[in-house]
Design an enzyme around this catalytic site. Structure first.
Site, PDB file in Angstrom:
ATOM      1  N   SER A   1       1.485  -1.435  15.310  1.00  0.00           N
ATOM      2  CA  SER A   1       0.740  -0.102  15.165  1.00  0.00           C
ATOM      3  C   SER A   1      -0.321  -0.146  16.433  1.00  0.00           C
ATOM      4  O   SER A   1      -0.943  -1.370  16.837  1.00  0.00           O
ATOM      5  CB  SER A   1       0.138   0.016  14.045  1.00  0.00           C
ATOM      6  OG  SER A   1      -0.951   0.718  14.075  1.00  0.00           O
TER       7      SER A   1
ATOM      8  N   TYR B   1      -5.169  -4.603   7.797  1.00  0.00           N
ATOM      9  CA  TYR B   1      -4.196  -3.878   8.604  1.00  0.00           C
ATOM     10  C   TYR B   1      -3.969  -4.122  10.146  1.00  0.00           C
ATOM     11  O   TYR B   1      -3.013  -4.610  10.687  1.00  0.00           O
ATOM     12  CB  TYR B   1      -4.278  -2.401   8.178  1.00  0.00           C
ATOM     13  CG  TYR B   1      -3.048  -1.694   8.782  1.00  0.00           C
ATOM     14  CD1 TYR B   1      -1.774  -1.671   8.180  1.00  0.00           C
ATOM     15  CD2 TYR B   1      -3.307  -0.890   9.893  1.00  0.00           C
ATOM     16  CE1 TYR B   1      -0.775  -0.918   8.759  1.00  0.00           C
ATOM     17  CE2 TYR B   1      -2.157   0.199  10.431  1.00  0.00           C
ATOM     18  CZ  TYR B   1      -0.752   0.013   9.770  1.00  0.00           C
ATOM     19  OH  TYR B   1       0.107   0.601  10.178  1.00  0.00           O
TER      20      TYR B   1
HETATM   21  N1  LIG Z   1       2.856   6.452   9.701  1.00  0.00           N
HETATM   22  C1  LIG Z   1       2.021   6.010  10.891  1.00  0.00           C
HETATM   23  O1  LIG Z   1       0.936   6.608  11.275  1.00  0.00           O
HETATM   24  C2  LIG Z   1       1.945   4.689  11.413  1.00  0.00           C
HETATM   25  C3  LIG Z   1       1.330   4.273  12.722  1.00  0.00           C
HETATM   26  C4  LIG Z   1       1.564   3.118  12.989  1.00  0.00           C
HETATM   27  C5  LIG Z   1       2.368   2.345  12.529  1.00  0.00           C
HETATM   28  N2  LIG Z   1       3.140   2.545  11.091  1.00  0.00           N
HETATM   29  C6  LIG Z   1       3.801   1.540  10.780  1.00  0.00           C
HETATM   30  O2  LIG Z   1       5.382   1.992  10.512  1.00  0.00           O
HETATM   31  C7  LIG Z   1       5.871   1.290   9.605  1.00  0.00           C
HETATM   32  C8  LIG Z   1       6.607   2.505   8.679  1.00  0.00           C
HETATM   33  O3  LIG Z   1       5.514   2.915   7.987  1.00  0.00           O
HETATM   34  P1  LIG Z   1       5.458   4.751   7.491  1.00  0.00           P
HETATM   35  O4  LIG Z   1       4.472   5.534   7.910  1.00  0.00           O
HETATM   36  O5  LIG Z   1       6.957   5.074   7.399  1.00  0.00           O
HETATM   37  O6  LIG Z   1       5.178   4.242   5.979  1.00  0.00           O
HETATM   38  P2  LIG Z   1       5.627   4.576   4.403  1.00  0.00           P
HETATM   39  O7  LIG Z   1       6.134   6.112   4.611  1.00  0.00           O
HETATM   40  O8  LIG Z   1       4.640   4.229   3.375  1.00  0.00           O
HETATM   41  O9  LIG Z   1       6.912   3.527   4.458  1.00  0.00           O
HETATM   42  C9  LIG Z   1       6.741   2.333   4.153  1.00  0.00           C
HETATM   43  C10 LIG Z   1       8.071   1.807   4.363  1.00  0.00           C
HETATM   44  O10 LIG Z   1       7.975   0.304   3.916  1.00  0.00           O
HETATM   45  C11 LIG Z   1       8.475  -0.265   2.655  1.00  0.00           C
HETATM   46  N3  LIG Z   1       7.746  -1.284   2.111  1.00  0.00           N
HETATM   47  C12 LIG Z   1       6.371  -1.509   1.849  1.00  0.00           C
HETATM   48  N4  LIG Z   1       6.202  -2.521   1.351  1.00  0.00           N
HETATM   49  C13 LIG Z   1       7.280  -2.964   1.143  1.00  0.00           C
HETATM   50  C14 LIG Z   1       7.800  -4.553   0.574  1.00  0.00           C
HETATM   51  N5  LIG Z   1       6.700  -5.347  -0.086  1.00  0.00           N
HETATM   52  N6  LIG Z   1       8.794  -4.858   0.728  1.00  0.00           N
HETATM   53  C15 LIG Z   1       9.991  -3.991   1.179  1.00  0.00           C
HETATM   54  N7  LIG Z   1       9.743  -2.896   1.627  1.00  0.00           N
HETATM   55  C16 LIG Z   1       8.571  -2.531   1.623  1.00  0.00           C
HETATM   56  C17 LIG Z   1       8.406   1.138   1.864  1.00  0.00           C
HETATM   57  O11 LIG Z   1       9.436   1.113   0.982  1.00  0.00           O
HETATM   58  P3  LIG Z   1       9.387   0.642  -0.724  1.00  0.00           P
HETATM   59  O12 LIG Z   1       7.930   0.966  -0.782  1.00  0.00           O
HETATM   60  O13 LIG Z   1      10.419   1.156  -1.256  1.00  0.00           O
HETATM   61  O14 LIG Z   1       9.487  -1.059  -0.672  1.00  0.00           O
HETATM   62  C18 LIG Z   1       8.733   2.088   2.871  1.00  0.00           C
HETATM   63  O15 LIG Z   1      10.294   2.408   3.134  1.00  0.00           O
HETATM   64  C19 LIG Z   1       5.054   0.251   8.874  1.00  0.00           C
HETATM   65  O16 LIG Z   1       5.043  -0.853   9.478  1.00  0.00           O
HETATM   66  C20 LIG Z   1       3.609   0.957   9.399  1.00  0.00           C
HETATM   67  O17 LIG Z   1       2.707   0.252   9.399  1.00  0.00           O
HETATM   68  C21 LIG Z   1       3.245   3.651  10.865  1.00  0.00           C
END
Ligand SMILES: NC(=O)c1ccc[n+]([C@@H]2O[C@H](COP(=O)([O-])OP(=O)(O)OC[C@H]3O[C@@H](n4cnc5c(N)ncnc54)[C@H](OP(=O)(O)O)[C@@H]3O)[C@@H](O)[C@H]2O)c1
Length: 243
Positions: free
Chosen positions: A121, A134
């Site tokens: 990120s 984070y």
């Molecule tokens: N959205 C943004 O603005 C943004 C920006 C920068 C970086 N990111 C990064 O992008 C990645 C995806 O994020 P997103 O925005 O798609 O978030 P999200 O919609 O909250 O999805 C997070 C995913 O991670 C899985 N997860 C969380 N905890 C877990 C665990 N303990 N074991 C296995 N799976 C787990 C969740 O599935 P379950 O809950 O079913 O396990 C879900 O599929 C993350 O690493 C996040 O930090 C996101």
């Protein structure tokens, strides 16, 4: 991203905790003529991750591409300070990706080919207010996978570190604070798929926010602290308002 990769011809192994959601994604892939399997696990648990990789390889074959994407974002407060919450974020965001790498790397080295993608990120570029856990987990990912990328030179295994800004997903849906340059999911996925296809070493996007994040590193710390504290105050007041 999984659906998009399946369209590119990948057999996709899906791993997260909520099996029913994984089944839904797998169904979508199957209905479009692709191949996918579901391997539920908690990435914070090393044994579960290694087991999921083993089952994935048994069912779908060797893993050529790992996308370590699971992540959790929470606010870190100084009072009360919760060390266990920090541990949870670091275990999921950083160690989860490390465990998945441990699962796939021996096979990749044996075959002399593979690709590891770490979704970090822009929050990993500097210590952000109210985001100590984070920011630390994502900075850890950037440095860990950068080191690995260098150590893996000559082994046929590429590493791509992706640092997105704000993307509209369930993670950001609950944010009430400002999210500059917020991107919709589709263009963000396309950007990441392009970087994966080109085996780029790193991708930070969207560009304007990436430039801000890069510049933040270069600012004198007293100036950075003043600006970041102002952002933090706005974030705290937005988060305290009812959604
Ligand atoms: N959205 C943004 O603005 C943004 C920006 C920068 C970086 N990111 C990064 O992008 C990645 C995806 O994020 P997103 O925005 O798609 O978030 P999200 O919609 O909250 O999805 C997070 C995913 O991670 C899985 N997860 C969380 N905890 C877990 C665990 N303990 N074991 C296995 N799976 C787990 C969740 O599935 P379950 O809950 O079913 O396990 C879900 O599929 C993350 O690493 C996040 O930090 C996101």
């Amino acid at each position: 991203m999984a659906v998009r990769l399946a369209r590119e011809g990948y057999a996709v192994g899906l791993a997260a905790r909520r099996e029913s959601l994984l089944e839904g994604v797998a169904r979508e892939i199957h209905e479009a003529g692709g191949n996918a399997g579901v391997f539920p696990c908690d990435v914070a648990e090393r044994d579960q991750v290694l087991n999921a990789v083993r089952r994935c390889e048994e069912e779908l074959g060797p893993v050529d591409l790992l996308v370590a994407n699971a992540g959790l974002s929470i606010n870190t407060r100084v009072a009360p300070f919760d060390g266990l919450a920090v541990e949870q974020v670091i275990r999921i965001n950083l160690l989860g990706a490390v465990y998945a790498t441990e699962g796939v790397l021996p096979g990749m080295l044996e075959r002399g080919r593979g690709h590891i993608v770490a979704v970090s990120s822009l929050a990993g570029f500097a210590g952000l207010p109210m985001s100590a856990a984070y920011s630390a987990s994502k900075a850890g990912m950037i440095n860990f996978f950068e080191s690995l990328r260098i150590d893996l030179r000559g082994y046929g295994v590429d590493v791509t570190v992706i640092s997105p800004g704000f993307v509209r997903t369930p993670m950001t849906d609950h944010n009430s604070h400002a999210m500059p340059f917020l991107m919709e999911l589709e263009p963000a996925v396309e950007e990441m798929i392009r970087a994966i296809g080109r085996r780029k070493k790193s991708l930070a996007f969207p560009r304007p926010l990436a430039l801000v994040a890069w510049s933040a590193r270069l600012l004198p710390r007293p100036l950075y602290d003043r600006i970041a504290a102002r952002v933090g105050r706005r974030k705290a007041s937005a988060d305290s308002r009812p959604a």
